[in-house]
Design a protein around this motif. Structure first.
Motif, PDB file in Angstrom:
ATOM      1  N   VAL A  25       0.861  10.968   4.415  1.00 45.46           N
ATOM      2  CA  VAL A  25       0.415  11.253   3.034  1.00 45.46           C
ATOM      3  C   VAL A  25       1.710  10.597   1.992  1.00 45.46           C
ATOM      4  N   ILE A  26       1.544  10.009   1.114  1.00 45.32           N
ATOM      5  CA  ILE A  26       2.405   9.599   0.128  1.00 45.32           C
ATOM      6  C   ILE A  26       1.966   9.912  -1.332  1.00 45.32           C
ATOM      7  N   GLU A  27       2.854  10.706  -1.805  1.00 47.87           N
ATOM      8  CA  GLU A  27       2.543  11.230  -3.281  1.00 47.87           C
ATOM      9  C   GLU A  27       3.752  10.939  -4.264  1.00 47.87           C
ATOM     10  N   GLY A  28       3.554  10.732  -5.511  1.00 43.26           N
ATOM     11  CA  GLY A  28       4.456  10.510  -6.680  1.00 43.26           C
ATOM     12  C   GLY A  28       3.877  10.321  -8.046  1.00 43.26           C
ATOM     13  N   ARG A  29       4.601   9.980  -8.926  1.00 45.32           N
ATOM     14  CA  ARG A  29       4.174   9.598 -10.308  1.00 45.32           C
ATOM     15  C   ARG A  29       4.202   8.045 -10.382  1.00 45.32           C
ATOM     16  N   THR A  34      -0.254  11.305 -11.741  1.00 44.51           N
ATOM     17  CA  THR A  34       0.138  11.468 -10.501  1.00 44.51           C
ATOM     18  C   THR A  34      -0.675  10.490  -9.380  1.00 44.51           C
ATOM     19  N   TYR A  35      -0.209  10.279  -8.280  1.00 43.96           N
ATOM     20  CA  TYR A  35      -1.020   9.401  -7.090  1.00 43.96           C
ATOM     21  C   TYR A  35      -0.823  10.022  -5.914  1.00 43.96           C
ATOM     22  N   SER A  36      -1.703   9.902  -4.937  1.00 48.49           N
ATOM     23  CA  SER A  36      -1.814  10.207  -3.743  1.00 48.49           C
ATOM     24  C   SER A  36      -2.342   9.163  -2.831  1.00 48.49           C
ATOM     25  N   LEU A  37      -1.783   9.111  -1.678  1.00 49.34           N
ATOM     26  CA  LEU A  37      -2.297   7.998  -0.713  1.00 49.34           C
ATOM     27  C   LEU A  37      -2.374   8.781   0.742  1.00 49.34           C
ATOM     28  N   GLN A  38      -3.628   9.059   1.213  1.00 47.50           N
ATOM     29  CA  GLN A  38      -3.731   9.827   2.525  1.00 47.50           C
ATOM     30  C   GLN A  38      -4.255   8.885   3.456  1.00 47.50           C
ATOM     31  N   TYR A  39      -3.468   8.569   4.642  1.00 51.25           N
ATOM     32  CA  TYR A  39      -4.362   7.396   5.558  1.00 51.25           C
ATOM     33  C   TYR A  39      -4.027   7.937   6.849  1.00 51.25           C
ATOM     34  N   TYR A  40      -4.704   7.380   7.614  1.00 52.14           N
ATOM     35  CA  TYR A  40      -4.916   7.888   9.264  1.00 52.14           C
ATOM     36  C   TYR A  40      -4.358   6.535  10.074  1.00 52.14           C
ATOM     37  N   ALA A  41      -3.065   6.296  10.686  1.00 54.06           N
ATOM     38  CA  ALA A  41      -2.591   5.318  11.556  1.00 54.06           C
ATOM     39  C   ALA A  41      -1.655   5.601  12.460  1.00 54.06           C
ATOM     40  N   ALA A  42      -1.610   4.881  13.394  1.00 55.29           N
ATOM     41  CA  ALA A  42      -0.546   4.949  14.568  1.00 55.29           C
ATOM     42  C   ALA A  42       0.895   5.159  13.963  1.00 55.29           C
ATOM     43  N   SER A  43       1.361   4.589  12.920  1.00 58.19           N
ATOM     44  CA  SER A  43       2.758   4.905  12.495  1.00 58.19           C
ATOM     45  C   SER A  43       2.712   4.789  10.960  1.00 58.19           C
ATOM     46  N   ALA A  44       3.401   5.289  10.048  1.00 55.44           N
ATOM     47  CA  ALA A  44       3.833   5.201   8.765  1.00 55.44           C
ATOM     48  C   ALA A  44       3.940   3.827   8.409  1.00 55.44           C
ATOM     49  N   PHE A  45       3.034   2.914   8.045  1.00 59.23           N
ATOM     50  CA  PHE A  45       3.311   1.862   7.716  1.00 59.23           C
ATOM     51  C   PHE A  45       3.706   1.541   6.292  1.00 59.23           C
ATOM     52  N   ILE A  46       3.166   2.331   5.435  1.00 60.64           N
ATOM     53  CA  ILE A  46       3.248   2.432   4.058  1.00 60.64           C
ATOM     54  C   ILE A  46       4.369   3.351   3.570  1.00 60.64           C
ATOM     55  N   THR A  47       5.108   2.926   2.701  1.00 58.70           N
ATOM     56  CA  THR A  47       6.400   3.800   1.996  1.00 58.70           C
ATOM     57  C   THR A  47       6.257   3.754   0.777  1.00 58.70           C
ATOM     58  N   ALA A 176      -5.478  -0.121  -2.484  1.00 58.37           N
ATOM     59  CA  ALA A 176      -6.441   0.031  -1.166  1.00 58.37           C
ATOM     60  C   ALA A 176      -6.240  -1.348  -0.434  1.00 58.37           C
ATOM     61  N   GLU A 177      -5.990  -2.307  -1.147  1.00 60.83           N
ATOM     62  CA  GLU A 177      -6.041  -3.697  -0.507  1.00 60.83           C
ATOM     63  C   GLU A 177      -4.530  -3.769   0.203  1.00 60.83           C
ATOM     64  N   LEU A 178      -3.823  -2.849  -0.398  1.00 57.10           N
ATOM     65  CA  LEU A 178      -2.402  -2.944   0.217  1.00 57.10           C
ATOM     66  C   LEU A 178      -2.419  -2.229   1.703  1.00 57.10           C
ATOM     67  N   LEU A 179      -3.297  -1.160   1.912  1.00 56.20           N
ATOM     68  CA  LEU A 179      -3.574  -0.521   2.977  1.00 56.20           C
ATOM     69  C   LEU A 179      -4.439  -1.470   3.986  1.00 56.20           C
TER      70      LEU A 179
END
Length: 328
Positions: A25-29, A34-47, A176-179
């Motif tokens: 989960v990545i959250e911020g402003r 506000t925004y929230s990205l929640q994703y399932y993956a083997a590793s935390a690819f997105i910072t 979404a395209e980034l993910l």
């Protein structure tokens, strides 16, 4: 992009995670919300830094609050126009398509009207007169814009555009395209209530979105289940007041210069892209419930749920395909 109305969507997510793919989960402003990205993956690819950098790029393109943004430069420029970056060009082209398909209900040249009614960056001391509105209406209209070979120009130097009714949804699509670029197949992106999902959440279940109902309309509250879809909700039953017998809120009718005067309380739109859902929720707010449902039934991959007031009570209207997203 900062939305001027209260978002009516609450995201419901399970707390379990895949054994093989943990949830990140990545959250911020950003963009005034506000925004929230929640994703399932083997590793935390997105910072978070990567997400914030993407938002900053889009702000430099379409933020009305940055004096040097591309849109601010266009609004301040004369009729010679400006070469657009890929982000703003994609959004403007889609806005023009939605304008045509909605027969003018969606219009990005309403910026001066939005400001006139006090819903822009600056507050107003008094509400506009008919003379004020008539004066501004002279340079409102999509027919004042020309987009040729990546260059946007205006036929009247006073014309200014506002992409707030579509750009936030576009931002969700870009995230979404980034993910997607990182090969992530299961995620939910939310920015200011604009939502896009792909794949499934924990235990191979669809992502679930609860629709918040207006006060007095709780009789058929429901939850949406989305797979590879986007959803937005827009409403006018908050932050609204009466003035000389008219409802005053931020949805402005580009055809007469006044805040919309109809019985629609809120709309929820399901679409493939968040940009389309964002744009069309403005369209359906401008139409009667009957007109809105008829338009949605004609459009591909657009479904709508409308709450409207009739005889001092809330009623509902659905496009033909909306029910397939409602959790049984």
């Amino acid at each position: 992009m900062s939305r001027l109305f209260t978002i009516l969507i609450v995201v419901l997510l399970g707390c379990r995670v895949y054994a093989q793919q943990p949830k990140f989960v990545i959250e911020g402003r950003g963009q005034g919300t506000t925004y929230s990205l929640q994703y399932y993956a083997a590793s935390a690819f997105i910072t978070k830094e990567l997400v914030d950098s993407v938002l900053a790029v889009i702000d430099r393109s379409m933020s009305l609050y940055l004096p040097q943004s591309l849109i601010s430069r266009f609004n301040a420029a004369d009729r010679e126009g400006l070469v657009l970056d890929p982000h703003m060009e994609r959004v403007v082209r889609r806005a023009m398509q939605v304008h045509r398909r909605s027969k003018g209900a969606f219009d990005i040249t309403v910026k001066s009207l939005v400001s006139l009614w006090g819903f822009g960056a600056e507050r107003i001391a008094k509400l506009p007169t008919q003379s004020d509105i008539d004066s501004v209406m002279q340079f409102v209209g999509m027919d004042k814009l020309r987009l040729r070979k990546h260059k946007l120009r205006k036929t009247d130097s006073r014309t200014a555009i506002d992409l707030n009714g579509i750009a936030q949804g576009y931002t969700v699509d870009v995230l979404a395209e980034l993910l997607d670029d990182y090969g992530i197949e299961n995620y939910l992106v939310e920015l200011g209530g604009e939502i896009r999902s792909k794949g499934l959440k924990a235990a191979q279940q669809p992502f679930e979105i609860a629709i918040e109902r207006p006060e007095g309309a709780q009789s058929s509250r429901f939850v949406l289940q989305l797979v590879d879809k986007s959803v937005t909700t827009s409403g006018n039953y908050r932050k609204v007041f009466d003035y000389q017998g008219k409802k005053i809120h931020h949805h402005i009718n580009p055809k007469d210069g006044y805040p919309l005067q109809n019985n629609v309380a809120s709309v929820t739109v399901v679409a493939t892209t968040a940009m389309d859902a964002d744009a069309y929720d403005n369209v359906f707010m401008a139409l009667s419930p009957k007109e809105g449902v008829a338009l949605a039934d004609k459009l591909k991959e657009i479904e709508v749920y409308i709450i409207y007031k009739q005889d001092n009570d809330y009623k509902e209207a659905f496009s033909k395909g909306f029910s397939r997203y409602i959790k049984n």
